[in-house]
Design a protein around this motif. Sequence first.
Motif, PDB file in Angstrom:
ATOM      1  N   LYS A 154      25.719 -32.161   0.003  1.00  0.00           N
ATOM      2  CA  LYS A 154      24.725 -31.084   0.043  1.00  0.00           C
ATOM      3  C   LYS A 154      24.183 -30.782  -1.345  1.00  0.00           C
ATOM      4  O   LYS A 154      22.972 -30.548  -1.518  1.00  0.00           O
ATOM      5  CB  LYS A 154      25.345 -29.830   0.664  1.00  0.00           C
ATOM      6  CG  LYS A 154      25.649 -29.956   2.149  1.00  0.00           C
ATOM      7  CD  LYS A 154      26.215 -28.665   2.712  1.00  0.00           C
ATOM      8  CE  LYS A 154      26.477 -28.798   4.207  1.00  0.00           C
ATOM      9  NZ  LYS A 154      27.044 -27.544   4.785  1.00  0.00           N
ATOM     10  N   GLN A 155      25.053 -30.798  -2.349  1.00  0.00           N
ATOM     11  CA  GLN A 155      24.583 -30.576  -3.719  1.00  0.00           C
ATOM     12  C   GLN A 155      23.686 -31.716  -4.189  1.00  0.00           C
ATOM     13  O   GLN A 155      22.694 -31.485  -4.895  1.00  0.00           O
ATOM     14  CB  GLN A 155      25.783 -30.424  -4.658  1.00  0.00           C
ATOM     15  CG  GLN A 155      26.584 -29.150  -4.449  1.00  0.00           C
ATOM     16  CD  GLN A 155      25.774 -27.905  -4.753  1.00  0.00           C
ATOM     17  OE1 GLN A 155      24.943 -27.893  -5.660  1.00  0.00           O
ATOM     18  NE2 GLN A 155      26.007 -26.846  -3.989  1.00  0.00           N
ATOM     19  N   LYS A 156      24.006 -32.931  -3.775  1.00  0.00           N
ATOM     20  CA  LYS A 156      23.157 -34.075  -4.120  1.00  0.00           C
ATOM     21  C   LYS A 156      21.773 -33.942  -3.494  1.00  0.00           C
ATOM     22  O   LYS A 156      20.753 -34.259  -4.118  1.00  0.00           O
ATOM     23  CB  LYS A 156      23.831 -35.369  -3.653  1.00  0.00           C
ATOM     24  CG  LYS A 156      25.008 -35.821  -4.498  1.00  0.00           C
ATOM     25  CD  LYS A 156      24.544 -36.422  -5.807  1.00  0.00           C
ATOM     26  CE  LYS A 156      25.709 -37.018  -6.582  1.00  0.00           C
ATOM     27  NZ  LYS A 156      25.264 -37.613  -7.864  1.00  0.00           N
ATOM     28  N   ILE A 157      21.735 -33.488  -2.243  1.00  0.00           N
ATOM     29  CA  ILE A 157      20.446 -33.298  -1.567  1.00  0.00           C
ATOM     30  C   ILE A 157      19.609 -32.262  -2.307  1.00  0.00           C
ATOM     31  O   ILE A 157      18.411 -32.468  -2.571  1.00  0.00           O
ATOM     32  CB  ILE A 157      20.675 -32.875  -0.104  1.00  0.00           C
ATOM     33  CG1 ILE A 157      21.308 -34.021   0.690  1.00  0.00           C
ATOM     34  CG2 ILE A 157      19.366 -32.449   0.539  1.00  0.00           C
ATOM     35  CD1 ILE A 157      21.697 -33.632   2.104  1.00  0.00           C
ATOM     36  N   LYS A 158      20.234 -31.153  -2.660  1.00  0.00           N
ATOM     37  CA  LYS A 158      19.507 -30.092  -3.356  1.00  0.00           C
ATOM     38  C   LYS A 158      19.021 -30.555  -4.719  1.00  0.00           C
ATOM     39  O   LYS A 158      17.866 -30.302  -5.107  1.00  0.00           O
ATOM     40  CB  LYS A 158      20.417 -28.867  -3.501  1.00  0.00           C
ATOM     41  CG  LYS A 158      19.724 -27.648  -4.058  1.00  0.00           C
ATOM     42  CD  LYS A 158      20.664 -26.458  -4.076  1.00  0.00           C
ATOM     43  CE  LYS A 158      19.962 -25.219  -4.633  1.00  0.00           C
ATOM     44  NZ  LYS A 158      20.881 -24.037  -4.657  1.00  0.00           N
ATOM     45  N   GLY A 159      19.872 -31.262  -5.464  1.00  0.00           N
ATOM     46  CA  GLY A 159      19.471 -31.756  -6.777  1.00  0.00           C
ATOM     47  C   GLY A 159      18.370 -32.799  -6.695  1.00  0.00           C
ATOM     48  O   GLY A 159      17.445 -32.816  -7.521  1.00  0.00           O
ATOM     49  N   HIS A 160      18.463 -33.673  -5.694  1.00  0.00           N
ATOM     50  CA  HIS A 160      17.438 -34.708  -5.518  1.00  0.00           C
ATOM     51  C   HIS A 160      16.088 -34.078  -5.177  1.00  0.00           C
ATOM     52  O   HIS A 160      15.043 -34.479  -5.726  1.00  0.00           O
ATOM     53  CB  HIS A 160      17.875 -35.661  -4.409  1.00  0.00           C
ATOM     54  CG  HIS A 160      17.012 -36.868  -4.252  1.00  0.00           C
ATOM     55  ND1 HIS A 160      16.986 -37.896  -5.164  1.00  0.00           N
ATOM     56  CD2 HIS A 160      16.119 -37.214  -3.284  1.00  0.00           C
ATOM     57  CE1 HIS A 160      16.135 -38.827  -4.771  1.00  0.00           C
ATOM     58  NE2 HIS A 160      15.589 -38.425  -3.636  1.00  0.00           N
TER      59      HIS A 160
END
Length: 314
Positions: A154-160
Amino acid sequence: MVAVLVIAYALLILVLSIAIFGKKGKEEDNNLKRMKSIGKEVVTAEYKNIESSFYDRNIKPLVKKLSNLDAQGNKQTKSARKRQETEKLALQLRKAGIHMSTGSFTYLKTAVAVVGTIVFTGIGVLLMDVTNYFWFVIIIGSVFSVLAPTLILKQKIKGHQNAIRAQLPDTLDLLSVCMEAGLSFDASLLKVSERMEGPLIDELVTVFKQIQLGKSRNDALKALSDSTDVDELKTFVSAVIQANTLGIPITNVLAAQSEQLRVAKREEIREKAAKVPTKMTIPTVLLILPAIICIIMGPVIIQVMDQFGGGGMF
């Protein structure tokens, strides 16, 4: 204690070996699969036994048929649910910019859960003689090991998505410059990919490759907006698709979209700056105000206590 640690890590190695090589032991040879499939075929007689009861001849076959239909329906429902979960996970990986299959991510998630549980269990066993709350370490560590891959995803999605949103205005400006210089939209995508780097550039390279493989420009851009799930990028894609449909020059659309994104970014920054005083109220009241009260009221309280103490009231 050392013996317990050795046993814990020996169990860790054993579980890892089973998790890594366990799937290979379940694989069957193709010939064996064919033999099993042939063995499942059953030849039924065409005639019925006259001496069998009415239940055996009529009711029992009907109940069996209905049971098979129900089992088949449940199997199809489970298969559809599993397919939906797989598609959802694949979309999440795509949004995060992670080029990994769903099976690999599921395997990695399971491995992290197993290894983390074993490690925190070993730590809890080592802390058994130190504190009575060693079970708290085991439970929290196990839960964290299970949830960590999902939280990281989820953090990767938000950062991307934030990286794409931040890079979009400059990319549109460069695309507009390339198209004003006489390049086509596809050639501009390639030229931008040569000059810039980042998650948005990777997505545009994917769009260019899809167009080169025969996919239409509108379909490739639509897939881009669906896979990234960024509102600003969806607006840009909709504008480009509409320009292609109506025959409007894409250069004008790119310039307008870039200016609109910069205005929206400016307004977003102003909105965040306006919220700062309100957000600073909580730490001010909880942290700074008590210290100020102690500094101001502390000497007064001490003087009052000395006066009453000198008068013999206490």
